[in-house]
Design a protein around this motif. Structure first.
Motif, PDB file in Angstrom:
ATOM      1  N   SER B  43       0.770  -1.292  -0.084  1.00 23.33           N
ATOM      2  CA  SER B  43       0.061  -0.089  -0.053  1.00 23.33           C
ATOM      3  C   SER B  43       0.942   1.135  -0.008  1.00 23.33           C
ATOM      4  CB  SER B  43      -1.009   0.088   1.222  1.00 23.33           C
ATOM      5  OG  SER B  43      -1.845  -0.982   1.372  1.00 23.33           O
ATOM      6  N   GLN B  91      -8.971  -0.197  -0.452  1.00 25.85           N
ATOM      7  CA  GLN B  91      -9.147  -1.948   0.197  1.00 25.85           C
ATOM      8  C   GLN B  91     -10.697  -1.997   0.375  1.00 25.85           C
ATOM      9  OE1 GLN B  91      -6.278  -3.217   2.528  1.00 25.85           O
ATOM     10  NE2 GLN B  91      -7.555  -5.093   3.262  1.00 25.85           N
ATOM     11  N   ASP B 171      -5.944  -0.923  -4.554  1.00 19.73           N
ATOM     12  CA  ASP B 171      -5.331  -1.717  -3.431  1.00 19.73           C
ATOM     13  C   ASP B 171      -6.264  -2.699  -2.674  1.00 19.73           C
ATOM     14  OD1 ASP B 171      -3.738  -2.180  -1.214  1.00 19.73           O
ATOM     15  OD2 ASP B 171      -3.533  -0.164  -0.527  1.00 19.73           O
ATOM     16  N   GLU B 172      -5.988  -3.958  -3.024  1.00 18.73           N
ATOM     17  CA  GLU B 172      -6.662  -5.162  -2.537  1.00 18.73           C
ATOM     18  C   GLU B 172      -8.380  -4.827  -2.777  1.00 18.73           C
ATOM     19  OE1 GLU B 172      -5.888  -7.058   1.006  1.00 18.73           O
ATOM     20  OE2 GLU B 172      -3.613  -6.024   1.125  1.00 18.73           O
TER      21      GLU B 172
END
Ligand SMILES: Nc1ncnc2c1ncn2[C@@H]1O[C@H](COP(=O)(O)OP(=O)(O)O)[C@@H](O)[C@H]1O
Ligand SMILES: [Mg+2]
Lengths: 288, 250
Positions: B43, B91, B171-172
Protein backbone atom coordinates in the motif's frame (compact mmCIF):
# COMPACT_ATOMS: atom_id res chain seq x y z
CA UNK A 1 -37.51 -8.34 31.63
CA UNK A 2 -35.86 -9.85 28.57
CA UNK A 3 -32.92 -12.21 29.02
CA UNK A 4 -29.78 -11.35 27.15
CA UNK A 5 -28.11 -14.31 25.45
CA UNK A 6 -24.95 -15.14 27.29
CA UNK A 7 -21.68 -14.29 25.57
CA UNK A 8 -20.31 -17.78 25.72
CA UNK A 9 -23.27 -19.21 23.88
CA UNK A 10 -24.06 -21.56 26.75
CA UNK A 11 -27.41 -21.15 28.39
CA UNK A 12 -27.13 -18.80 31.36
CA UNK A 13 -26.99 -20.49 34.75
CA UNK A 14 -30.00 -20.06 36.97
CA UNK A 15 -29.87 -16.69 38.70
CA UNK A 16 -30.16 -18.32 42.11
CA UNK A 17 -26.72 -19.81 41.66
CA UNK A 18 -25.20 -16.38 41.11
CA UNK A 19 -26.34 -14.21 44.01
CA UNK A 20 -23.87 -11.42 43.21
CA UNK A 21 -25.14 -11.02 39.68
CA UNK A 22 -28.73 -11.05 40.92
CA UNK A 23 -27.92 -8.33 43.45
CA UNK A 24 -26.16 -6.22 40.85
CA UNK A 25 -29.07 -6.54 38.54
CA UNK A 26 -31.50 -5.44 41.24
CA UNK A 27 -29.30 -2.44 42.01
CA UNK A 28 -29.02 -1.17 38.45
CA UNK A 29 -32.72 -1.71 37.87
CA UNK A 30 -33.51 0.22 41.04
CA UNK A 31 -31.22 3.05 39.97
CA UNK A 32 -32.94 3.30 36.61
CA UNK A 33 -36.38 3.30 38.19
CA UNK A 34 -35.43 5.96 40.76
CA UNK A 35 -33.96 8.19 38.03
CA UNK A 36 -37.08 7.86 35.92
CA UNK A 37 -39.28 8.63 38.93
CA UNK A 38 -37.30 11.77 39.81
CA UNK A 39 -37.56 13.09 36.26
CA UNK A 40 -41.27 12.29 36.13
CA UNK A 41 -41.87 13.88 39.51
CA UNK A 42 -40.13 17.15 38.58
CA UNK A 43 -41.83 17.35 35.21
CA UNK A 44 -45.20 16.42 36.70
CA UNK A 45 -44.84 18.96 39.49
CA UNK A 46 -44.08 21.75 37.03
CA UNK A 47 -46.87 20.72 34.67
CA UNK A 48 -49.47 20.51 37.43
CA UNK A 49 -48.45 23.72 39.13
CA UNK A 50 -47.64 25.61 35.98
CA UNK A 51 -50.30 24.66 33.48
CA UNK A 52 -53.22 25.62 35.67
CA UNK A 53 -51.75 29.06 36.28
CA UNK A 54 -51.51 29.91 32.59
CA UNK A 55 -53.93 32.59 31.48
CA UNK A 56 -54.25 34.55 28.24
CA UNK A 57 -53.08 37.82 29.77
CA UNK A 58 -49.69 36.22 30.46
CA UNK A 59 -49.20 36.25 26.71
CA UNK A 60 -50.25 39.83 26.05
CA UNK A 61 -47.95 41.54 23.64
CA UNK A 62 -47.16 44.35 26.01
CA UNK A 63 -45.84 43.87 29.52
CA UNK A 64 -47.50 45.74 32.36
CA UNK A 65 -47.13 45.20 36.06
CA UNK A 66 -50.78 44.00 36.06
CA UNK A 67 -50.51 41.32 33.40
CA UNK A 68 -46.78 40.43 33.91
CA UNK A 69 -46.81 39.14 30.32
CA UNK A 70 -44.05 36.79 29.33
CA UNK A 71 -44.34 37.49 25.60
CA UNK A 72 -41.51 40.05 25.56
CA UNK A 73 -39.36 37.51 27.43
CA UNK A 74 -40.22 34.78 24.92
CA UNK A 75 -39.24 37.07 22.08
CA UNK A 76 -36.17 38.12 24.07
CA UNK A 77 -35.18 34.47 24.48
CA UNK A 78 -35.48 33.85 20.76
CA UNK A 79 -33.54 36.98 19.85
CA UNK A 80 -30.86 36.36 22.47
CA UNK A 81 -30.34 32.74 21.42
CA UNK A 82 -30.30 33.55 17.73
CA UNK A 83 -27.84 36.39 18.12
CA UNK A 84 -25.53 34.43 20.43
CA UNK A 85 -25.52 31.53 17.98
CA UNK A 86 -24.94 33.80 15.00
CA UNK A 87 -21.80 34.98 16.78
CA UNK A 88 -20.57 31.70 18.25
CA UNK A 89 -21.52 29.03 15.71
CA UNK A 90 -19.47 30.17 12.71
CA UNK A 91 -16.44 30.91 14.86
CA UNK A 92 -16.72 27.64 16.77
CA UNK A 93 -17.26 25.53 13.68
CA UNK A 94 -14.42 27.14 11.75
CA UNK A 95 -12.05 26.73 14.70
CA UNK A 96 -13.02 23.08 14.81
CA UNK A 97 -12.37 22.76 11.08
CA UNK A 98 -8.95 24.24 11.64
CA UNK A 99 -8.14 21.88 14.51
CA UNK A 100 -9.49 18.74 12.86
CA UNK A 101 -8.59 19.32 9.22
CA UNK A 102 -5.73 21.77 8.93
CA UNK A 103 -3.58 21.64 12.05
CA UNK A 104 -1.18 18.75 12.42
CA UNK A 105 -2.90 15.98 14.38
CA UNK A 106 -1.71 15.82 17.94
CA UNK A 107 0.34 19.00 17.67
CA UNK A 108 0.95 21.12 20.74
CA UNK A 109 -1.33 23.87 19.41
CA UNK A 110 -4.22 21.44 19.02
CA UNK A 111 -3.73 20.07 22.52
CA UNK A 112 -3.48 23.54 24.01
CA UNK A 113 -6.65 24.71 22.32
CA UNK A 114 -8.52 21.63 23.45
CA UNK A 115 -7.39 22.10 27.01
CA UNK A 116 -8.33 25.78 26.89
CA UNK A 117 -11.78 24.95 25.53
CA UNK A 118 -12.38 22.36 28.21
CA UNK A 119 -11.28 24.75 30.92
CA UNK A 120 -13.45 27.54 29.59
CA UNK A 121 -16.44 25.23 29.38
CA UNK A 122 -16.10 24.49 33.09
CA UNK A 123 -16.06 28.07 34.35
CA UNK A 124 -19.23 29.09 36.23
CA UNK A 125 -21.44 31.27 34.10
CA UNK A 126 -21.51 34.09 36.61
CA UNK A 127 -17.81 34.63 35.93
CA UNK A 128 -18.63 35.12 32.27
CA UNK A 129 -21.32 37.53 33.39
CA UNK A 130 -18.80 39.61 35.28
CA UNK A 131 -16.41 39.54 32.34
CA UNK A 132 -19.18 40.55 29.95
CA UNK A 133 -20.28 43.33 32.27
CA UNK A 134 -16.76 44.73 32.41
CA UNK A 135 -16.13 44.46 28.69
CA UNK A 136 -19.37 44.60 26.73
CA UNK A 137 -21.48 46.76 29.00
CA UNK A 138 -18.82 49.44 28.77
CA UNK A 139 -19.38 49.40 25.03
CA UNK A 140 -23.11 48.86 24.71
CA UNK A 141 -24.67 49.18 28.16
CA UNK A 142 -27.22 46.63 29.41
CA UNK A 143 -28.30 45.29 26.07
CA UNK A 144 -29.31 42.35 23.96
CA UNK A 145 -25.98 42.68 22.20
CA UNK A 146 -23.89 42.63 25.38
CA UNK A 147 -25.82 39.61 26.63
CA UNK A 148 -25.50 37.76 23.34
CA UNK A 149 -21.77 38.50 23.11
CA UNK A 150 -21.27 37.14 26.62
CA UNK A 151 -23.37 34.08 25.87
CA UNK A 152 -21.44 33.57 22.64
CA UNK A 153 -18.16 33.41 24.56
CA UNK A 154 -19.71 30.88 26.92
CA UNK A 155 -21.03 28.74 24.09
CA UNK A 156 -17.94 28.94 21.90
CA UNK A 157 -15.94 26.17 23.62
CA UNK A 158 -18.96 23.89 23.68
CA UNK A 159 -19.65 24.34 19.98
CA UNK A 160 -15.99 24.07 19.06
CA UNK A 161 -15.40 20.85 20.99
CA UNK A 162 -18.52 19.07 19.77
CA UNK A 163 -17.84 20.12 16.18
CA UNK A 164 -14.24 18.96 16.44
CA UNK A 165 -15.34 15.58 17.81
CA UNK A 166 -17.87 15.28 15.00
CA UNK A 167 -15.21 16.04 12.38
CA UNK A 168 -12.70 13.65 13.89
CA UNK A 169 -15.33 10.92 13.82
CA UNK A 170 -15.53 11.19 10.02
CA UNK A 171 -13.42 8.26 8.77
CA UNK A 172 -10.13 9.16 7.08
CA UNK A 173 -11.03 6.96 4.16
CA UNK A 174 -13.38 9.70 2.96
CA UNK A 175 -10.57 12.23 3.05
CA UNK A 176 -8.21 9.84 1.23
CA UNK A 177 -10.89 9.25 -1.37
CA UNK A 178 -11.29 12.98 -1.91
CA UNK A 179 -7.60 13.78 -2.05
CA UNK A 180 -7.05 10.74 -4.25
CA UNK A 181 -9.29 12.33 -6.87
CA UNK A 182 -7.12 15.42 -6.92
CA UNK A 183 -9.44 17.59 -4.84
CA UNK A 184 -7.95 20.36 -2.72
CA UNK A 185 -8.33 20.49 1.05
CA UNK A 186 -10.96 23.20 0.97
CA UNK A 187 -13.16 21.09 -1.25
CA UNK A 188 -12.63 17.93 0.75
CA UNK A 189 -13.63 19.81 3.89
CA UNK A 190 -16.67 21.60 2.52
CA UNK A 191 -18.00 18.89 0.22
CA UNK A 192 -17.19 15.80 2.26
CA UNK A 193 -16.18 16.09 5.89
CA UNK A 194 -18.36 18.99 7.03
CA UNK A 195 -21.56 17.50 5.57
CA UNK A 196 -20.65 14.11 7.00
CA UNK A 197 -20.13 15.70 10.41
CA UNK A 198 -23.27 17.84 10.21
CA UNK A 199 -25.45 15.72 12.54
CA UNK A 200 -22.82 15.86 15.29
CA UNK A 201 -22.25 19.56 14.79
CA UNK A 202 -26.00 20.20 14.95
CA UNK A 203 -26.28 18.16 18.10
CA UNK A 204 -23.67 20.45 19.65
CA UNK A 205 -25.56 23.52 18.53
CA UNK A 206 -28.78 22.24 20.02
CA UNK A 207 -26.94 21.64 23.29
CA UNK A 208 -25.72 25.21 23.06
CA UNK A 209 -29.27 26.46 22.50
CA UNK A 210 -30.31 24.58 25.60
CA UNK A 211 -27.65 26.32 27.63
CA UNK A 212 -28.57 29.71 26.20
CA UNK A 213 -32.22 29.24 27.05
CA UNK A 214 -31.41 28.16 30.58
CA UNK A 215 -28.84 30.84 31.34
CA UNK A 216 -29.58 33.47 34.00
CA UNK A 217 -26.54 34.69 35.91
CA UNK A 218 -24.47 35.80 32.94
CA UNK A 219 -27.43 37.63 31.44
CA UNK A 220 -28.58 39.47 34.53
CA UNK A 221 -25.11 41.05 34.54
CA UNK A 222 -25.08 41.97 30.88
CA UNK A 223 -28.48 42.26 29.21
CA UNK A 224 -30.28 43.40 32.32
CA UNK A 225 -33.85 42.54 33.22
CA UNK A 226 -36.04 44.94 31.27
CA UNK A 227 -39.45 43.30 30.82
CA UNK A 228 -40.27 45.33 27.72
CA UNK A 229 -40.05 44.24 24.12
CA UNK A 230 -36.56 45.11 22.83
CA UNK A 231 -36.50 47.87 20.23
CA UNK A 232 -33.04 47.08 18.92
CA UNK A 233 -29.98 45.03 19.81
CA UNK A 234 -28.97 47.90 22.09
CA UNK A 235 -32.08 47.57 24.27
CA UNK A 236 -32.00 45.83 27.59
CA UNK A 237 -34.01 42.61 27.44
CA UNK A 238 -34.82 39.59 29.58
CA UNK A 239 -35.04 35.96 28.57
CA UNK A 240 -37.62 33.57 30.01
CA UNK A 241 -35.21 32.17 32.55
CA UNK A 242 -34.29 35.65 33.74
CA UNK A 243 -37.99 36.55 33.71
CA UNK A 244 -38.75 33.65 35.98
CA UNK A 245 -35.95 34.60 38.32
CA UNK A 246 -37.16 38.21 38.39
CA UNK A 247 -40.76 37.20 39.10
CA UNK A 248 -39.77 34.95 41.95
CA UNK A 249 -37.36 37.53 43.28
CA UNK A 250 -39.99 40.23 43.42
CA UNK A 251 -42.01 37.99 45.71
CA UNK A 252 -45.39 39.00 44.31
CA UNK A 253 -45.60 36.75 41.30
CA UNK A 254 -45.13 33.15 42.44
CA UNK A 255 -48.00 31.90 40.30
CA UNK A 256 -46.63 33.59 37.21
CA UNK A 257 -43.20 32.11 37.92
CA UNK A 258 -44.74 28.63 37.91
CA UNK A 259 -46.46 29.37 34.62
CA UNK A 260 -43.16 30.54 33.17
CA UNK A 261 -41.46 27.38 34.37
CA UNK A 262 -44.08 25.39 32.52
CA UNK A 263 -43.44 27.31 29.30
CA UNK A 264 -39.68 26.78 29.70
CA UNK A 265 -40.25 23.07 30.16
CA UNK A 266 -42.31 22.95 26.97
CA UNK A 267 -39.59 24.82 25.06
CA UNK A 268 -36.90 22.46 26.33
CA UNK A 269 -38.95 19.40 25.42
CA UNK A 270 -39.56 20.88 21.97
CA UNK A 271 -35.81 21.45 21.53
CA UNK A 272 -35.12 17.84 22.43
CA UNK A 273 -37.71 16.61 19.99
CA UNK A 274 -36.25 18.87 17.34
CA UNK A 275 -32.77 17.47 17.87
CA UNK A 276 -34.16 13.97 17.54
CA UNK A 277 -35.90 14.84 14.30
CA UNK A 278 -32.84 16.60 12.89
CA UNK A 279 -30.42 13.77 13.62
CA UNK A 280 -32.97 11.20 12.46
CA UNK A 281 -33.38 12.98 9.16
CA UNK A 282 -29.65 13.12 8.65
CA UNK A 283 -29.15 9.50 9.48
CA UNK A 284 -31.86 8.30 7.17
CA UNK A 285 -31.02 10.85 4.52
CA UNK A 286 -28.50 11.22 1.76
CA UNK A 287 -31.13 11.14 -0.97
CA UNK A 288 -30.71 14.19 -3.14
CA UNK B 1 10.29 2.50 -20.23
CA UNK B 2 6.88 1.81 -18.70
CA UNK B 3 4.00 4.11 -17.99
CA UNK B 4 5.11 4.20 -14.39
CA UNK B 5 8.76 3.64 -13.50
CA UNK B 6 9.90 3.40 -9.94
CA UNK B 7 13.63 3.71 -9.48
CA UNK B 8 15.49 2.81 -6.32
CA UNK B 9 12.71 3.97 -4.04
CA UNK B 10 13.27 4.18 -0.30
CA UNK B 11 10.40 5.16 1.95
CA UNK B 12 10.53 5.94 5.64
CA UNK B 13 7.85 6.52 8.24
CA UNK B 14 9.93 8.41 10.75
CA UNK B 15 12.69 5.97 11.65
CA UNK B 16 10.95 3.01 10.10
CA UNK B 17 12.34 1.98 6.73
CA UNK B 18 9.22 0.71 4.95
CA UNK B 19 10.43 0.35 1.35
CA UNK B 20 14.01 -0.55 0.52
CA UNK B 21 15.48 0.14 -2.87
CA UNK B 22 12.36 -0.73 -4.82
CA UNK B 23 12.62 -0.61 -8.60
CA UNK B 24 9.60 -1.51 -10.66
CA UNK B 25 8.13 -0.70 -14.00
CA UNK B 26 4.44 -0.86 -14.88
CA UNK B 27 3.91 -1.26 -18.61
CA UNK B 28 1.27 0.80 -20.38
CA UNK B 29 -2.08 -0.94 -20.91
CA UNK B 30 -1.11 -3.81 -18.70
CA UNK B 31 -1.88 -5.01 -15.21
CA UNK B 32 0.93 -5.25 -12.72
CA UNK B 33 0.15 -7.23 -9.57
CA UNK B 34 1.88 -6.60 -6.26
CA UNK B 35 1.82 -9.61 -3.95
CA UNK B 36 3.37 -10.30 -0.60
CA UNK B 37 2.46 -10.71 3.06
CA UNK B 38 0.71 -7.96 5.04
CA UNK B 39 2.91 -5.11 6.12
CA UNK B 40 5.51 -5.58 3.39
CA UNK B 41 4.83 -2.14 1.96
CA UNK B 42 2.48 -2.70 -0.99
CA UNK B 43 0.00 0.00 0.00
CA UNK B 44 2.85 2.36 0.80
CA UNK B 45 4.20 1.86 -2.69
CA UNK B 46 0.84 2.65 -4.30
CA UNK B 47 0.52 5.79 -2.21
CA UNK B 48 3.88 7.07 -3.34
CA UNK B 49 2.75 6.90 -6.95
CA UNK B 50 -0.11 9.37 -6.41
CA UNK B 51 1.62 11.05 -3.48
CA UNK B 52 -1.17 10.25 -1.07
CA UNK B 53 1.69 9.51 1.30
CA UNK B 54 2.19 13.24 1.57
CA UNK B 55 -0.69 13.10 4.06
CA UNK B 56 1.05 10.58 6.31
CA UNK B 57 2.83 11.93 9.32
CA UNK B 58 6.63 11.65 9.10
CA UNK B 59 6.68 9.98 5.71
CA UNK B 60 9.82 10.57 3.65
CA UNK B 61 10.64 9.36 0.16
CA UNK B 62 13.97 8.95 -1.67
CA UNK B 63 14.44 7.81 -5.23
CA UNK B 64 12.34 8.49 -8.28
CA UNK B 65 8.80 7.74 -9.34
CA UNK B 66 8.31 8.51 -13.00
CA UNK B 67 4.98 8.95 -14.76
CA UNK B 68 5.59 9.05 -18.51
CA UNK B 69 9.21 9.75 -17.68
CA UNK B 70 8.46 12.73 -15.45
CA UNK B 71 9.36 12.57 -11.77
CA UNK B 72 6.20 12.97 -9.66
CA UNK B 73 8.33 14.21 -6.77
CA UNK B 74 10.08 16.69 -9.03
CA UNK B 75 9.10 20.33 -8.85
CA UNK B 76 7.36 20.33 -12.21
CA UNK B 77 4.45 18.08 -11.24
CA UNK B 78 1.31 19.62 -9.78
CA UNK B 79 -0.06 17.28 -7.14
CA UNK B 80 -3.70 17.80 -8.15
CA UNK B 81 -2.95 17.02 -11.78
CA UNK B 82 -0.93 13.99 -10.72
CA UNK B 83 -3.84 12.61 -8.71
CA UNK B 84 -6.21 13.26 -11.57
CA UNK B 85 -3.96 11.27 -13.88
CA UNK B 86 -3.43 8.47 -11.35
CA UNK B 87 -6.72 7.16 -9.98
CA UNK B 88 -6.96 5.08 -6.84
CA UNK B 89 -9.37 2.44 -5.60
CA UNK B 90 -9.11 1.52 -1.94
CA UNK B 91 -9.26 -1.72 -0.03
CA UNK B 92 -12.47 -0.85 1.76
CA UNK B 93 -15.08 0.62 -0.59
CA UNK B 94 -15.28 4.27 0.42
CA UNK B 95 -18.13 5.97 -1.41
CA UNK B 96 -18.77 9.41 0.04
CA UNK B 97 -21.92 9.79 2.12
CA UNK B 98 -23.81 11.50 -0.68
CA UNK B 99 -25.81 10.52 -3.73
CA UNK B 100 -24.49 8.14 -6.39
CA UNK B 101 -24.49 10.98 -8.90
CA UNK B 102 -22.59 13.33 -6.60
CA UNK B 103 -20.01 10.65 -5.88
CA UNK B 104 -19.14 10.29 -9.52
CA UNK B 105 -19.38 14.02 -10.20
CA UNK B 106 -17.13 14.87 -7.24
CA UNK B 107 -13.87 14.50 -9.14
CA UNK B 108 -14.88 16.44 -12.27
CA UNK B 109 -16.38 19.17 -10.10
CA UNK B 110 -13.12 19.39 -8.16
CA UNK B 111 -11.37 20.00 -11.44
CA UNK B 112 -13.71 22.78 -12.46
CA UNK B 113 -16.43 21.07 -14.49
CA UNK B 114 -19.69 22.87 -13.68
CA UNK B 115 -22.09 22.48 -16.59
CA UNK B 116 -24.84 20.04 -15.71
CA UNK B 117 -25.03 18.59 -19.20
CA UNK B 118 -21.30 17.85 -19.25
CA UNK B 119 -21.45 16.30 -15.79
CA UNK B 120 -24.44 14.17 -16.78
CA UNK B 121 -22.43 12.82 -19.69
CA UNK B 122 -19.36 12.07 -17.57
CA UNK B 123 -21.42 10.38 -14.86
CA UNK B 124 -23.18 8.09 -17.30
CA UNK B 125 -20.04 7.23 -19.21
CA UNK B 126 -18.07 6.46 -16.04
CA UNK B 127 -20.82 4.32 -14.56
CA UNK B 128 -21.10 2.42 -17.84
CA UNK B 129 -17.37 1.78 -17.93
CA UNK B 130 -17.48 0.46 -14.40
CA UNK B 131 -20.38 -1.80 -15.45
CA UNK B 132 -22.75 -0.53 -12.81
CA UNK B 133 -24.90 1.83 -14.89
CA UNK B 134 -27.77 -0.61 -15.37
CA UNK B 135 -27.97 -1.27 -11.65
CA UNK B 136 -28.07 2.38 -10.58
CA UNK B 137 -29.42 4.41 -13.48
CA UNK B 138 -32.85 4.69 -11.87
CA UNK B 139 -31.55 5.85 -8.52
CA UNK B 140 -28.71 8.21 -9.24
CA UNK B 141 -30.09 10.58 -6.61
CA UNK B 142 -30.16 7.82 -3.99
CA UNK B 143 -27.52 7.49 -1.31
CA UNK B 144 -24.37 5.64 -2.35
CA UNK B 145 -24.25 4.06 1.08
CA UNK B 146 -27.34 1.98 0.31
CA UNK B 147 -25.52 0.01 -2.39
CA UNK B 148 -24.08 -3.44 -1.68
CA UNK B 149 -20.35 -3.73 -1.01
CA UNK B 150 -19.61 -4.94 -4.53
CA UNK B 151 -21.68 -2.15 -6.06
CA UNK B 152 -19.96 0.38 -3.83
CA UNK B 153 -16.58 -0.76 -5.06
CA UNK B 154 -17.64 -0.49 -8.70
CA UNK B 155 -19.04 2.94 -7.92
CA UNK B 156 -15.63 3.88 -6.51
CA UNK B 157 -14.05 2.67 -9.73
CA UNK B 158 -16.53 4.78 -11.72
CA UNK B 159 -15.70 7.74 -9.48
CA UNK B 160 -12.01 7.27 -10.21
CA UNK B 161 -12.65 6.95 -13.95
CA UNK B 162 -14.70 10.16 -13.99
CA UNK B 163 -11.60 12.35 -13.91
CA UNK B 164 -10.25 10.53 -16.99
CA UNK B 165 -7.13 9.07 -15.37
CA UNK B 166 -4.41 7.32 -17.32
CA UNK B 167 -3.59 4.79 -14.67
CA UNK B 168 -5.45 3.07 -11.85
CA UNK B 169 -4.00 1.97 -8.54
CA UNK B 170 -6.12 -0.72 -6.92
CA UNK B 171 -5.31 -1.61 -3.33
CA UNK B 172 -6.78 -5.04 -2.62
CA UNK B 173 -10.02 -3.95 -4.25
CA UNK B 174 -11.81 -7.25 -3.68
CA UNK B 175 -10.61 -8.21 -0.23
CA UNK B 176 -13.86 -7.01 1.35
CA UNK B 177 -16.13 -8.54 -1.29
CA UNK B 178 -17.98 -11.78 -1.90
CA UNK B 179 -16.87 -14.13 -4.73
CA UNK B 180 -19.46 -12.92 -7.24
CA UNK B 181 -18.58 -9.26 -6.75
CA UNK B 182 -14.92 -10.24 -6.87
CA UNK B 183 -15.41 -11.92 -10.24
CA UNK B 184 -17.14 -8.81 -11.54
CA UNK B 185 -14.30 -6.55 -10.45
CA UNK B 186 -11.70 -8.88 -11.96
CA UNK B 187 -13.59 -8.93 -15.24
CA UNK B 188 -13.81 -5.17 -15.11
CA UNK B 189 -10.06 -4.85 -14.48
CA UNK B 190 -9.30 -7.04 -17.48
CA UNK B 191 -11.57 -4.84 -19.58
CA UNK B 192 -10.13 -1.59 -18.27
CA UNK B 193 -6.55 -2.55 -19.01
CA UNK B 194 -7.27 -1.97 -22.69
CA UNK B 195 -7.34 1.72 -21.90
CA UNK B 196 -5.52 2.15 -18.60
CA UNK B 197 -2.31 1.15 -16.91
CA UNK B 198 -3.25 -0.74 -13.77
CA UNK B 199 -1.33 -1.67 -10.65
CA UNK B 200 -3.27 -4.00 -8.38
CA UNK B 201 -2.35 -5.15 -4.91
CA UNK B 202 -3.81 -8.50 -4.00
CA UNK B 203 -3.61 -11.15 -1.35
CA UNK B 204 -5.25 -13.61 -3.60
CA UNK B 205 -2.75 -15.66 -5.65
CA UNK B 206 -5.41 -16.89 -8.07
CA UNK B 207 -6.45 -13.31 -8.67
CA UNK B 208 -2.92 -12.22 -9.47
CA UNK B 209 -2.51 -15.20 -11.79
CA UNK B 210 -5.86 -14.58 -13.49
CA UNK B 211 -5.75 -10.87 -14.15
CA UNK B 212 -2.18 -9.63 -14.23
CA UNK B 213 0.50 -9.51 -16.90
CA UNK B 214 3.38 -8.79 -14.57
CA UNK B 215 3.83 -9.69 -10.94
CA UNK B 216 6.12 -8.32 -8.26
CA UNK B 217 6.62 -10.25 -5.05
CA UNK B 218 7.40 -8.11 -1.99
CA UNK B 219 8.89 -9.12 1.30
CA UNK B 220 9.80 -6.77 4.14
CA UNK B 221 9.86 -3.71 1.93
CA UNK B 222 11.92 -5.22 -0.85
CA UNK B 223 11.05 -6.58 -4.28
CA UNK B 224 12.15 -10.20 -4.13
CA UNK B 225 11.15 -11.10 -7.63
CA UNK B 226 9.58 -9.35 -10.59
CA UNK B 227 8.56 -10.82 -13.92
CA UNK B 228 5.83 -11.98 -16.24
CA UNK B 229 2.98 -13.41 -14.22
CA UNK B 230 2.95 -16.73 -16.04
CA UNK B 231 6.65 -17.17 -15.39
CA UNK B 232 6.45 -16.16 -11.72
CA UNK B 233 3.66 -18.62 -11.05
CA UNK B 234 5.15 -21.52 -13.01
CA UNK B 235 8.86 -21.09 -12.53
CA UNK B 236 9.69 -18.77 -9.65
CA UNK B 237 13.42 -18.17 -9.42
CA UNK B 238 13.57 -17.28 -5.76
CA UNK B 239 12.87 -19.88 -3.11
CA UNK B 240 10.89 -17.33 -1.06
CA UNK B 241 8.60 -16.55 -4.00
CA UNK B 242 7.94 -20.21 -4.49
CA UNK B 243 7.17 -20.69 -0.82
CA UNK B 244 4.79 -17.75 -0.82
CA UNK B 245 2.80 -18.67 -3.91
CA UNK B 246 2.51 -22.26 -2.91
CA UNK B 247 1.19 -21.14 0.45
CA UNK B 248 4.05 -22.49 2.50
CA UNK B 249 4.82 -19.11 3.87
CA UNK B 250 3.39 -15.87 5.29
N1 LIG C 1 1.22 6.17 8.02
C1 LIG C 1 2.10 5.28 8.52
N2 LIG C 1 2.88 5.61 9.57
C2 LIG C 1 3.76 4.71 10.07
N3 LIG C 1 3.92 3.47 9.63
C3 LIG C 1 3.17 3.07 8.60
C4 LIG C 1 2.22 3.95 7.99
N4 LIG C 1 1.62 3.28 6.98
C5 LIG C 1 2.16 2.05 6.96
N5 LIG C 1 3.10 1.92 7.93
C6 LIG C 1 3.91 0.72 8.17
O1 LIG C 1 4.62 0.43 6.99
C7 LIG C 1 4.63 -0.96 6.75
C8 LIG C 1 4.04 -1.23 5.39
O2 LIG C 1 2.67 -0.95 5.44
P1 LIG C 1 1.74 -1.10 4.18
O3 LIG C 1 2.33 -0.34 3.07
O4 LIG C 1 0.36 -0.74 4.59
O5 LIG C 1 1.85 -2.67 3.88
P2 LIG C 1 0.91 -3.63 3.03
O6 LIG C 1 -0.02 -2.80 2.22
O7 LIG C 1 1.86 -4.43 2.21
O8 LIG C 1 0.18 -4.49 4.01
C9 LIG C 1 3.87 -1.60 7.88
O9 LIG C 1 4.80 -2.08 8.81
C10 LIG C 1 3.07 -0.49 8.45
O10 LIG C 1 2.87 -0.68 9.82
MG1 LIG D 1 -2.12 -2.75 2.32
Amino acid sequence: MRMRPSLTGKSPPALGRRPLSLLLRLLVTAAAVVTALIVLFVAGYIVINGARRLRPSLFALKYTSENVSMTPAIIGTLAMTALALALAAPLGIFSAVYLAEYARRGSRLVKTMRLAAETLAGIPSIVYGLFGALLFNRLWGYSLLAGAATLAIMLLPLIMRTAEEALLAVPDMYREGGFGLGAGRLRVVFAITLPAAAPGILAGIILAVGRAVGETAALIFTSGTSPELPRSIFSSVRTLSVHMYALWNEGLYGDEAYATAFVLLVITAALNALSGIVSGRFRGGGDG
Amino acid sequence: MGKIDIENLNLYYGEFHALRGVSLSAPERGITALIGPSGCGKSSLLKTVNRLNDLSEGCRVEGRVLLDGEDVYGGGMDIYTLRRRVGMVFQKPNPFPMSIYDNVAFGPRSHGVRARSVLDGIVEESLRRAVIWDEVKDRLAGSALRLSGGQQQRLCIARALAVRPETLLMDEPTSALDPISTAKIEELASELKKAYTIIIVTHNMQQAARVSDRTAFFLLGEVVELGDTSRIFTAPRDKRTEDYITGRFG
